[in-house]
Write a protein that holds these residues in place. Structure first.
Motif, PDB file in Angstrom:
ATOM      1  N   ASN A  16      34.324  -8.577 -28.974  1.00 43.94           N
ATOM      2  CA  ASN A  16      33.178  -9.478 -28.830  1.00 43.94           C
ATOM      3  C   ASN A  16      32.644  -9.513 -27.406  1.00 43.94           C
ATOM      4  O   ASN A  16      31.446  -9.676 -27.186  1.00 43.94           O
ATOM      5  N   ALA A  17      33.517  -9.330 -26.424  1.00 42.41           N
ATOM      6  CA  ALA A  17      33.076  -9.359 -25.030  1.00 42.41           C
ATOM      7  C   ALA A  17      32.146  -8.185 -24.732  1.00 42.41           C
ATOM      8  O   ALA A  17      31.260  -8.285 -23.877  1.00 42.41           O
ATOM      9  N   LYS A  18      32.346  -7.090 -25.447  1.00 39.34           N
ATOM     10  CA  LYS A  18      31.520  -5.899 -25.228  1.00 39.34           C
ATOM     11  C   LYS A  18      30.458  -5.724 -26.304  1.00 39.34           C
ATOM     12  O   LYS A  18      29.706  -4.744 -26.279  1.00 39.34           O
ATOM     13  N   ASN A  19      30.418  -6.656 -27.279  1.00 38.49           N
ATOM     14  CA  ASN A  19      29.474  -6.537 -28.399  1.00 38.49           C
ATOM     15  C   ASN A  19      29.546  -5.154 -29.031  1.00 38.49           C
ATOM     16  O   ASN A  19      28.518  -4.502 -29.276  1.00 38.49           O
ATOM     17  N   THR A  20      30.744  -4.716 -29.279  1.00 37.23           N
ATOM     18  CA  THR A  20      30.969  -3.376 -29.800  1.00 37.23           C
ATOM     19  C   THR A  20      31.959  -3.416 -30.955  1.00 37.23           C
ATOM     20  O   THR A  20      32.957  -4.146 -30.899  1.00 37.23           O
ATOM     21  N   VAL A  21      31.667  -2.641 -31.975  1.00 40.83           N
ATOM     22  CA  VAL A  21      32.568  -2.461 -33.112  1.00 40.83           C
ATOM     23  C   VAL A  21      33.054  -1.026 -33.098  1.00 40.83           C
ATOM     24  O   VAL A  21      32.272  -0.098 -32.839  1.00 40.83           O
ATOM     25  N   TYR A  22      34.332  -0.851 -33.367  1.00 39.74           N
ATOM     26  CA  TYR A  22      34.950   0.470 -33.310  1.00 39.74           C
ATOM     27  C   TYR A  22      35.440   0.900 -34.690  1.00 39.74           C
ATOM     28  O   TYR A  22      35.779   0.073 -35.531  1.00 39.74           O
ATOM     29  N   LEU A  23      35.503   2.200 -34.882  1.00 45.19           N
ATOM     30  CA  LEU A  23      36.160   2.765 -36.061  1.00 45.19           C
ATOM     31  C   LEU A  23      37.141   3.816 -35.559  1.00 45.19           C
ATOM     32  O   LEU A  23      36.725   4.893 -35.117  1.00 45.19           O
ATOM     33  N   GLN A  24      38.412   3.456 -35.570  1.00 43.25           N
ATOM     34  CA  GLN A  24      39.456   4.394 -35.174  1.00 43.25           C
ATOM     35  C   GLN A  24      39.829   5.225 -36.395  1.00 43.25           C
ATOM     36  O   GLN A  24      40.221   4.669 -37.424  1.00 43.25           O
ATOM     37  N   MET A  25      39.728   6.534 -36.263  1.00 42.16           N
ATOM     38  CA  MET A  25      39.970   7.432 -37.379  1.00 42.16           C
ATOM     39  C   MET A  25      41.131   8.356 -37.030  1.00 42.16           C
ATOM     40  O   MET A  25      41.036   9.140 -36.080  1.00 42.16           O
ATOM     41  N   ASN A  26      42.202   8.247 -37.781  1.00 43.49           N
ATOM     42  CA  ASN A  26      43.382   9.076 -37.569  1.00 43.49           C
ATOM     43  C   ASN A  26      43.595  10.002 -38.758  1.00 43.49           C
ATOM     44  O   ASN A  26      43.053   9.780 -39.847  1.00 43.49           O
ATOM     45  N   SER A  27      44.376  11.020 -38.549  1.00 42.48           N
ATOM     46  CA  SER A  27      44.713  11.985 -39.615  1.00 42.48           C
ATOM     47  C   SER A  27      43.466  12.457 -40.349  1.00 42.48           C
ATOM     48  O   SER A  27      43.395  12.451 -41.581  1.00 42.48           O
ATOM     49  N   LEU A  28      42.479  12.861 -39.582  1.00 42.60           N
ATOM     50  CA  LEU A  28      41.220  13.305 -40.182  1.00 42.60           C
ATOM     51  C   LEU A  28      41.420  14.567 -41.006  1.00 42.60           C
ATOM     52  O   LEU A  28      42.284  15.410 -40.694  1.00 42.60           O
ATOM     53  N   LEU A  35      39.872  10.346 -33.834  1.00 43.72           N
ATOM     54  CA  LEU A  35      38.585  10.125 -33.168  1.00 43.72           C
ATOM     55  C   LEU A  35      38.229   8.660 -33.294  1.00 43.72           C
ATOM     56  O   LEU A  35      38.544   8.017 -34.305  1.00 43.72           O
ATOM     57  N   SER A  36      37.591   8.130 -32.275  1.00 43.08           N
ATOM     58  CA  SER A  36      37.130   6.742 -32.325  1.00 43.08           C
ATOM     59  C   SER A  36      35.619   6.704 -32.200  1.00 43.08           C
ATOM     60  O   SER A  36      35.059   7.296 -31.274  1.00 43.08           O
ATOM     61  N   LEU A  37      34.976   6.029 -33.116  1.00 44.44           N
ATOM     62  CA  LEU A  37      33.533   5.817 -33.060  1.00 44.44           C
ATOM     63  C   LEU A  37      33.249   4.415 -32.525  1.00 44.44           C
ATOM     64  O   LEU A  37      34.013   3.489 -32.766  1.00 44.44           O
ATOM     65  N   SER A  38      32.133   4.282 -31.830  1.00 43.02           N
ATOM     66  CA  SER A  38      31.715   2.981 -31.304  1.00 43.02           C
ATOM     67  C   SER A  38      30.330   2.640 -31.806  1.00 43.02           C
ATOM     68  O   SER A  38      29.491   3.532 -31.984  1.00 43.02           O
ATOM     69  N   CYS A  39      30.102   1.362 -32.011  1.00 43.03           N
ATOM     70  CA  CYS A  39      28.787   0.855 -32.393  1.00 43.03           C
ATOM     71  C   CYS A  39      28.454  -0.293 -31.451  1.00 43.03           C
ATOM     72  O   CYS A  39      29.046  -1.376 -31.546  1.00 43.03           O
ATOM     73  N   ALA A  40      27.529  -0.049 -30.544  1.00 45.21           N
ATOM     74  CA  ALA A  40      27.100  -1.079 -29.602  1.00 45.21           C
ATOM     75  C   ALA A  40      25.992  -1.903 -30.240  1.00 45.21           C
ATOM     76  O   ALA A  40      24.998  -1.353 -30.733  1.00 45.21           O
ATOM     77  N   ALA A  87      31.089  14.043 -42.168  1.00 45.73           N
ATOM     78  CA  ALA A  87      29.914  13.282 -42.602  1.00 45.73           C
ATOM     79  C   ALA A  87      29.160  12.792 -41.380  1.00 45.73           C
ATOM     80  O   ALA A  87      29.657  12.865 -40.256  1.00 45.73           O
ATOM     81  N   VAL A  88      27.966  12.275 -41.642  1.00 45.84           N
ATOM     82  CA  VAL A  88      27.276  11.481 -40.632  1.00 45.84           C
ATOM     83  C   VAL A  88      27.728  10.038 -40.827  1.00 45.84           C
ATOM     84  O   VAL A  88      27.659   9.507 -41.943  1.00 45.84           O
ATOM     85  N   TYR A  89      28.192   9.427 -39.769  1.00 50.57           N
ATOM     86  CA  TYR A  89      28.699   8.055 -39.823  1.00 50.57           C
ATOM     87  C   TYR A  89      27.632   7.127 -39.253  1.00 50.57           C
ATOM     88  O   TYR A  89      27.107   7.364 -38.150  1.00 50.57           O
ATOM     89  N   TYR A  90      27.346   6.080 -40.023  1.00 46.13           N
ATOM     90  CA  TYR A  90      26.302   5.130 -39.651  1.00 46.13           C
ATOM     91  C   TYR A  90      26.890   3.740 -39.451  1.00 46.13           C
ATOM     92  O   TYR A  90      27.720   3.285 -40.239  1.00 46.13           O
ATOM     93  N   CYS A  91      26.405   3.068 -38.447  1.00 46.96           N
ATOM     94  CA  CYS A  91      26.723   1.660 -38.237  1.00 46.96           C
ATOM     95  C   CYS A  91      25.613   0.828 -38.890  1.00 46.96           C
ATOM     96  O   CYS A  91      24.432   1.173 -38.784  1.00 46.96           O
ATOM     97  N   ASN A  92      26.023  -0.236 -39.551  1.00 47.89           N
ATOM     98  CA  ASN A  92      25.066  -1.078 -40.279  1.00 47.89           C
ATOM     99  C   ASN A  92      25.413  -2.540 -40.028  1.00 47.89           C
ATOM    100  O   ASN A  92      26.584  -2.889 -39.943  1.00 47.89           O
TER     101      ASN A  92
END
Length: 116
Positions: free
Chosen positions: A73-85, A18-23, A91-96
């Motif tokens: 940086n072009a999209k002002n987005t940070v990702y968290l790629q999560m494999n082998s979950l 799963l991949s999470l995004s933080c805009a 959990a609840v995942y928070y961007c900070n």
């Protein structure tokens, strides 16, 4: 103000990915680092991964080799790629954001649930 909006959570089975995004918006120039935290019921919020403005990264020992933080940086987005979950990743995942000189901002969180 640095509004953060997470997306990408969901319900998965063990070993899936799963991949999470933080805009990120607002005073982006003032951000030192973007971090992903997670919190499970009854547990403290823990740091999962971090990426600085110079693109240095750290990952918690519990996710090393499985999770990868990155930024576009072009999209002002940070990702968290999560494999082998696994169910322990539920959990609840928070961007900070660490904001210069001494401030922080949090997103609303996104739920990740992994079934065995």
């Amino acid at each position: 103000q640095v509004p953060l909006v997470e997306s990408g959570g969901g319900l998965l089975q063990a070993r899936e990915s799963l991949s999470l995004s933080c805009a990120v918006s607002g005073r982006i120039f003032s951000i030192h680092a973007i971090n992903w935290y997670r919190q499970s019921p009854g547990k403290k919020r823990e740091l999962v991964a971090s990426i600085t403005s110079s693109t240095s990264t750290i990952h918690a020992d519990s996710v090393k080799g499985r999770f990868t933080i990155s930024r576009d940086n072009a999209k002002n987005t940070v990702y968290l790629q999560m494999n082998s979950l696994n169910p322990e990743d539920t959990a609840v995942y928070y961007c900070n954001a660490d904001i210069r000189p001494d401030d922080s901002a949090w997103g609303q969180g996104t739920q990740v649930t992994v079934s065995s």
